[in-house]
Design a protein around this motif. Structure first.
Motif, PDB file in Angstrom:
ATOM      1  N   GLY A 148       0.835  -1.101  -0.023  1.00 18.30           N
ATOM      2  CA  GLY A 148       0.156  -0.043   0.027  1.00 18.30           C
ATOM      3  C   GLY A 148       0.906   1.446  -0.130  1.00 18.30           C
ATOM      4  N   ILE A 149       0.428   2.052  -0.853  1.00 25.82           N
ATOM      5  CA  ILE A 149       1.315   3.493  -1.025  1.00 25.82           C
ATOM      6  C   ILE A 149       0.416   4.653  -0.235  1.00 25.82           C
ATOM      7  N   ILE A 150       1.091   5.103   0.514  1.00 20.44           N
ATOM      8  CA  ILE A 150       0.602   6.249   1.264  1.00 20.44           C
ATOM      9  C   ILE A 150       1.459   7.445   0.882  1.00 20.44           C
ATOM     10  N   ASN A 151       0.781   8.596   0.171  1.00 16.97           N
ATOM     11  CA  ASN A 151       1.522   9.568  -0.128  1.00 16.97           C
ATOM     12  C   ASN A 151       1.089  10.989   0.276  1.00 16.97           C
ATOM     13  N   PHE A 152       2.053  11.609   1.184  1.00 13.34           N
ATOM     14  CA  PHE A 152       1.638  12.842   1.504  1.00 13.34           C
ATOM     15  C   PHE A 152       2.117  13.956   0.572  1.00 13.34           C
ATOM     16  N   ASP A 153       1.169  14.639  -0.138  1.00 10.70           N
ATOM     17  CA  ASP A 153       1.390  15.465  -1.267  1.00 10.70           C
ATOM     18  C   ASP A 153       0.072  16.285  -1.682  1.00 10.70           C
ATOM     19  N   ALA A 154       0.302  17.461  -2.234  1.00 10.26           N
ATOM     20  CA  ALA A 154      -0.583  18.205  -2.925  1.00 10.26           C
ATOM     21  C   ALA A 154      -1.310  17.760  -4.339  1.00 10.26           C
ATOM     22  N   HIS A 155      -0.388  16.830  -4.814  1.00  6.79           N
ATOM     23  CA  HIS A 155      -0.597  16.496  -6.064  1.00  6.79           C
ATOM     24  C   HIS A 155      -0.762  14.972  -6.356  1.00  6.79           C
ATOM     25  N   PHE A 156      -1.441  14.330  -7.225  1.00 10.59           N
ATOM     26  CA  PHE A 156      -1.714  12.937  -7.417  1.00 10.59           C
ATOM     27  C   PHE A 156      -0.504  12.318  -7.858  1.00 10.59           C
ATOM     28  N   ASP A 157       0.303  13.086  -8.610  1.00 11.31           N
ATOM     29  CA  ASP A 157       1.400  12.363  -9.676  1.00 11.31           C
ATOM     30  C   ASP A 157       0.902  11.236 -10.271  1.00 11.31           C
ATOM     31  N   LEU A 158      -0.332  11.332 -11.064  1.00 12.52           N
ATOM     32  CA  LEU A 158      -0.857  10.490 -11.847  1.00 12.52           C
ATOM     33  C   LEU A 158      -0.878  10.870 -13.209  1.00 12.52           C
ATOM     34  N   ARG A 159       0.162  11.808 -13.691  1.00  8.42           N
ATOM     35  CA  ARG A 159       0.165  12.151 -15.106  1.00  8.42           C
ATOM     36  C   ARG A 159       0.397  10.861 -16.126  1.00  8.42           C
ATOM     37  N   TYR A 241       4.210   1.519   2.047  1.00  4.46           N
ATOM     38  CA  TYR A 241       5.332   2.477   1.509  1.00  4.46           C
ATOM     39  C   TYR A 241       4.811   3.906   1.665  1.00  4.46           C
ATOM     40  N   VAL A 242       5.718   4.575   2.401  1.00  5.89           N
ATOM     41  CA  VAL A 242       5.357   6.015   2.687  1.00  5.89           C
ATOM     42  C   VAL A 242       6.083   6.928   1.779  1.00  5.89           C
ATOM     43  N   THR A 243       5.485   7.850   1.157  1.00  3.54           N
ATOM     44  CA  THR A 243       6.312   9.089   0.350  1.00  3.54           C
ATOM     45  C   THR A 243       5.901  10.302   0.754  1.00  3.54           C
ATOM     46  N   ILE A 244       6.988  11.088   0.995  1.00  5.74           N
ATOM     47  CA  ILE A 244       6.569  12.477   1.451  1.00  5.74           C
ATOM     48  C   ILE A 244       6.923  13.560   0.435  1.00  5.74           C
ATOM     49  N   ASP A 245       6.278  14.197  -0.042  1.00  4.85           N
ATOM     50  CA  ASP A 245       6.686  15.266  -1.257  1.00  4.85           C
ATOM     51  C   ASP A 245       6.575  16.387  -0.349  1.00  4.85           C
ATOM     52  N   LEU A 246       7.803  17.083  -0.102  1.00  3.81           N
ATOM     53  CA  LEU A 246       7.829  18.276   0.824  1.00  3.81           C
ATOM     54  C   LEU A 246       6.975  19.609   0.098  1.00  3.81           C
ATOM     55  N   ASP A 247       6.703  19.593  -1.223  1.00  3.68           N
ATOM     56  CA  ASP A 247       5.994  20.658  -1.578  1.00  3.68           C
ATOM     57  C   ASP A 247       4.526  20.545  -1.135  1.00  3.68           C
ATOM     58  N   VAL A 286      10.682   4.468   3.456  1.00  2.99           N
ATOM     59  CA  VAL A 286       9.977   5.954   3.286  1.00  2.99           C
ATOM     60  C   VAL A 286      10.836   6.664   2.444  1.00  2.99           C
ATOM     61  N   ASP A 287      10.606   7.399   1.528  1.00  3.22           N
ATOM     62  CA  ASP A 287      11.137   8.477   0.811  1.00  3.22           C
ATOM     63  C   ASP A 287      10.797   9.972   1.058  1.00  3.22           C
ATOM     64  N   ILE A 288      11.546  11.066   0.831  1.00  4.89           N
ATOM     65  CA  ILE A 288      11.254  12.175   1.006  1.00  4.89           C
ATOM     66  C   ILE A 288      11.523  12.829  -0.246  1.00  4.89           C
ATOM     67  N   ALA A 289      10.641  13.362  -0.888  1.00  6.05           N
ATOM     68  CA  ALA A 289      10.930  14.219  -2.245  1.00  6.05           C
ATOM     69  C   ALA A 289      10.827  15.708  -2.403  1.00  6.05           C
ATOM     70  N   GLU A 290      11.475  16.194  -3.509  1.00  2.67           N
ATOM     71  CA  GLU A 290      11.380  17.520  -3.649  1.00  2.67           C
ATOM     72  C   GLU A 290      12.190  18.310  -2.938  1.00  2.67           C
ATOM     73  N   MET A 291      12.936  17.677  -2.068  1.00  2.00           N
ATOM     74  CA  MET A 291      14.041  19.001  -1.248  1.00  2.00           C
ATOM     75  C   MET A 291      14.897  19.562  -2.151  1.00  2.00           C
ATOM     76  N   ASN A 292      14.728  20.880  -2.300  1.00  2.00           N
ATOM     77  CA  ASN A 292      15.327  22.002  -3.230  1.00  2.00           C
ATOM     78  C   ASN A 292      16.066  22.901  -2.609  1.00  2.00           C
ATOM     79  N   PRO A 293      17.245  22.841  -2.131  1.00  2.00           N
ATOM     80  CA  PRO A 293      18.157  23.850  -1.330  1.00  2.00           C
ATOM     81  C   PRO A 293      18.267  25.204  -2.091  1.00  2.00           C
ATOM     82  N   THR A 294      18.421  24.842  -3.366  1.00  2.00           N
ATOM     83  CA  THR A 294      18.399  26.436  -4.191  1.00  2.00           C
ATOM     84  C   THR A 294      17.490  27.491  -3.715  1.00  2.00           C
TER      85      THR A 294
END
Length: 316
Positions: A148-159, A241-247, A286-294
């Motif tokens: 089972g995927i649990i996604n903390f995100d504003a987006h579905f990412d189903l494009r 599987y937990v995935t956390i999109d920081l955005d 667990v993964d953590i996505a979209e960390m953009n230090p710029t």
């Protein structure tokens, strides 16, 4: 071609003690091949140095440097882990000049290797295309398990990936793979925003039986109801599987991301949800996505990511 490279130990600095009071004193940098299966708990950090998927999805680049930004903040945090728990940094998967699918495949291989060695993988990103790699790594190592995927995100990412994969396609790709193998697609999204997904994405989510909680409901005052949804979802799977999109967080908490917005969710509801997931005993990776230090401000986003990891490892 993508490359695998070790982490340099000197990235981990902070206050020193003679009692391993801080995580930089606990974490050991090593190659994945050096990990041995053991009965003690093992935590392993793996970096995904890639923002090619973000670029292909027309986002702002910079997440390639996300893993090290998180490491630097994690290093400073206090260590409350059991002395028998091993904590390793096993290096980075780095995108080269080839195709994104090759980098995702290498990530899958490394995640699978970690799981087979008995480690609990935490992957630091990097674009959200990493999710396809992380999921497949779990699938390779735990082939008989329902995931089972649990996604903390504003987006579905189903494009659709009809024109190629990117940071907006990973869960569509997973759903398509599940359909091809006649497997169920278990996907729960937390924090979805109507102003961050077009009508076609909501249509796709409906067709794929995606369960989602919209941002106006994903709030700490509704945590009892949210926990009930999480528990009902987890009940139907073997592993999570937990995935956390920081955005997905409000830019007040996470300005350093690929697609910022002030309308995102808050850290407290995510931490509360993570406690529920961890207590299930089914959390595989667990993964953590979209960390953009710029675009980060005073390392605020990296600190948030580090604190999330700190909470997960001590609960796990």
């Amino acid at each position: 071609m993508p490359k695998y490279k070790p982490t340099k130990a000197n990235i981990y600095t902070g206050r020193t003690s003679d009692q391993e009071l801080y995580l930089h004193e606990k974490i050991l940098c090593t190659d994945i091949s050096e990990l041995k299966s053991n009965t003690n708990k093992t935590i392993a950090l793996l970096g995904y140095e890639c923002d090619e998927g973000v670029k292909l999805n027309q986002g702002r680049t910079g997440a390639v440097n996300g893993p090290d930004a998180i490491r630097k903040q994690l290093a400073k945090l206090p260590n409350h882990l059991n002395k028998k728990t091993s904590f390793y940094d096993v290096g980075n998967v780095r995108h080269g000049d080839g195709e994104l699918k090759d980098t995702q495949a290498l990530l899958s291989k490394k995640v699978s290797d970690l799981l087979k060695a008995g480690a609990f993988p935490i992957i630091l990103g990097g674009g959200h295309d990493m999710a396809y790699g992380t999921y497949n790594g779990i699938k390779i190592a735990k082939d008989d398990a329902t995931i089972g995927i649990i996604n903390f995100d504003a987006h579905f990412d189903l494009r659709s990936d009809k024109t190629g994969s990117n940071s907006g396609t990973p869960f569509f790709q997973i759903a398509k793979d599940c359909q091809a193998k006649n497997l169920p697609f278990h996907y729960l999204c937390m924090g979805i925003r109507q102003d961050a997904n077009d009508a076609s994405l909501f249509k796709t989510a409906k067709e794929l039986d995606v369960i989602y909680i919209q941002r106006d409901t994903f709030r700490i005052e509704f945590h009892n109801e949210i926990n009930a949804w999480i528990n009902a979802f987890i009940k139907n799977v073997d592993l999570v599987y937990v995935t956390i999109d920081l955005d997905g967080f409000s830019s007040a908490y996470a300005p350093g991301v690929s697609a910022p917005s002030p309308m995102g969710f808050t850290p407290d509801v995510v931490l509360e949800s993570l406690k529920t997931i961890t207590l299930s005993g089914k959390l595989a990776a667990v993964d953590i996505a979209e960390m953009n230090p710029t675009y980060d401000v005073d390392h605020q986003t990296a600190r948030l990511a580090a604190s999330l990891i700190h909470g997960i490892i001590h609960a796990h």
